[in-house]
Design an enzyme around this catalytic site. Structure first.
Site, mmCIF file in Angstrom:
data_model
loop_
_atom_site.group_PDB
_atom_site.id
_atom_site.type_symbol
_atom_site.label_atom_id
_atom_site.label_comp_id
_atom_site.label_asym_id
_atom_site.label_seq_id
_atom_site.Cartn_x
_atom_site.Cartn_y
_atom_site.Cartn_z
ATOM 1 N N SER A 11 0.858 -1.201 0.000
ATOM 2 C CA SER A 11 0.000 0.000 0.000
ATOM 3 C C SER A 11 0.889 1.245 0.000
ATOM 4 C CB SER A 11 -0.846 -0.020 1.278
ATOM 5 O OG SER A 11 -1.457 -1.281 1.425
ATOM 6 N N THR A 31 4.376 4.732 -3.271
ATOM 7 C CA THR A 31 5.551 4.232 -4.000
ATOM 8 C C THR A 31 5.220 2.943 -4.745
ATOM 9 O OG1 THR A 31 6.956 5.192 -2.285
ATOM 10 C CG2 THR A 31 7.980 3.558 -3.760
ATOM 11 N N ASP A 61 6.446 -3.697 -1.273
ATOM 12 C CA ASP A 61 5.708 -2.753 -0.440
ATOM 13 C C ASP A 61 6.598 -1.553 -0.137
ATOM 14 O OD1 ASP A 61 3.456 -3.357 2.415
ATOM 15 O OD2 ASP A 61 3.780 -1.596 1.140
ATOM 16 N N ALA A 103 7.511 1.757 2.775
ATOM 17 C CA ALA A 103 7.757 1.865 4.216
ATOM 18 C C ALA A 103 7.787 3.331 4.603
ATOM 19 C CB ALA A 103 9.083 1.204 4.592
ATOM 20 N N GLY A 140 2.820 1.355 8.266
ATOM 21 C CA GLY A 140 1.522 1.637 8.879
ATOM 22 C C GLY A 140 1.107 3.084 8.740
ATOM 23 N N GLU A 191 -0.440 -5.961 5.279
ATOM 24 C CA GLU A 191 0.907 -5.860 4.681
ATOM 25 C C GLU A 191 1.829 -6.902 5.286
ATOM 26 O OE1 GLU A 191 1.747 -1.759 5.552
ATOM 27 O OE2 GLU A 191 1.125 -1.080 3.557
#
Ligand code: DER
Length: 282
Positions: A30, A33, A117, A119, A131, A139
């Site tokens: 999510s 990026t 993913d 960060a 988060g 995730e």
């Protein structure tokens, strides 16, 4: 803008280095990026992507997969572990780092070939705070089911220790437990844990894709295992924690669904300290 260009460059490099046309299951994270990761994968063409299944990590990720015309799957609808399956030939780096192997799940079948993913912050050991987008549970669920977890981030995210620039650890919690969790976090040294509010997007708390709330818990910068050699214990004395010790302590608080700390290399030494080395080096 330069930041978008560096996010895009990171994403295209990550796909070039860590995406293979032979892959079957790909996890999609999510945030903003990972949008470029999907763009780079979709650019491979439907003759390649139509043979694959893309596993989302929440509603935004699901929309991203659908809008890119990629086949959509679900972490809850992956094939059962095939009965012929015997010994895992190597466990996922993140599964190793999160210490799942020390629960005797070494034979757990990795369902996904890779998960990409973003960060919010990354330290020298490639531990991540995640988060910021309130999707951390799914995730981590997808990341730990993947043989390889590829974190895609521009250089703004790299800091010497976690909680240098990003100030709080996102924790996904059961709403009912919010007051008790807040009290416990304060005793663990978090100066001011707060329930994330929707602001102008939504009156009251943010509600996650899992119907939960997010508690953002600030702490002083988190130590690495290598810092412990200087006499630091990292066990919360004066509120100073080592990243893995705090991660494990937060996960044990009743009412916590998942903690926005993802472990990178060295996770295994601390996670399985004193046990035979499990699995491949992350
Ligand atoms: O919520 C998350 O962990 C996301 O990966 C996210 O915070 C990364 O967001 P960005 O790619 O938009 O910076």
């Amino acid at each position: 803008p330069p930041v978008e260009a560096s996010k895009r460059r990171a994403a295209y490099k990550a796909v070039e280095d860590h995406f293979d046309v032979s892959y079957k299951y790909i996890g999609i994270g999510s945030g903003s990026t990972v949008v470029y990761v999907v763009e780079a994968i979709a650019a491979k063409g439907r003759d390649i992507t139509s043979k694959m299944i893309f596993i989302p990590t929440g509603d935004q990720s699901k929309q991203l997969i659908i809008e890119a015309g990629l086949p959509l799957g679900g972490i809850d609808s992956l094939p059962p572990v095939d009965s012929t399956y015997t010994k895992m030939d190597g466990v996922s780096a993140l599964e190793v780092a999160t210490g799942v192997t020390d629960l005797g799940l070494k034979g757990m079948r990795q369902c996904l070939d890779v998960a990409f993913d973003g960060a919010d912050e990354i330290d020298e050991d490639l531990n991540c705070i995640k988060g910021g987008g309130a999707c951390l549970f799914q995730e981590k669920l997808v990341a730990t089911a993947a043989r390889k977890f590829v974190c895609v981030a521009d250089s703004r995210k790299l800091q010497p220790r976690l909680l240098t620039k990003w100030k709080a650890i996102p924790i996904e919690i059961a709403p009912l437990a919010a007051p008790t969790i807040k009290r416990i976090l304060i005793t663990l040294g978090s100066p001011d844990p707060v329930i994330r509010q929707g602001g102008s997007a939504k009156a009251g708390p943010v509600v996650t894709d899992n119907g939960m709330w997010i508690m953002d818990a600030p702490f002083p910068p988190l130590l690495l295992p290598s810092d412990l050699k200087d006499g630091h214990k990292g066990d919360g004395e004066h509120g100073i924690w080592e990243v893995h010790q705090l991660g494990r302590r937060l996960k044990r608080i009743v009412g916590v669904l998942e903690v926005g700390l993802f472990y990178g290399r060295n996770g295994i030494q601390v996670a399985n300290a004193g046990e035979e080395g499990g699995g491949q080096k992350p």
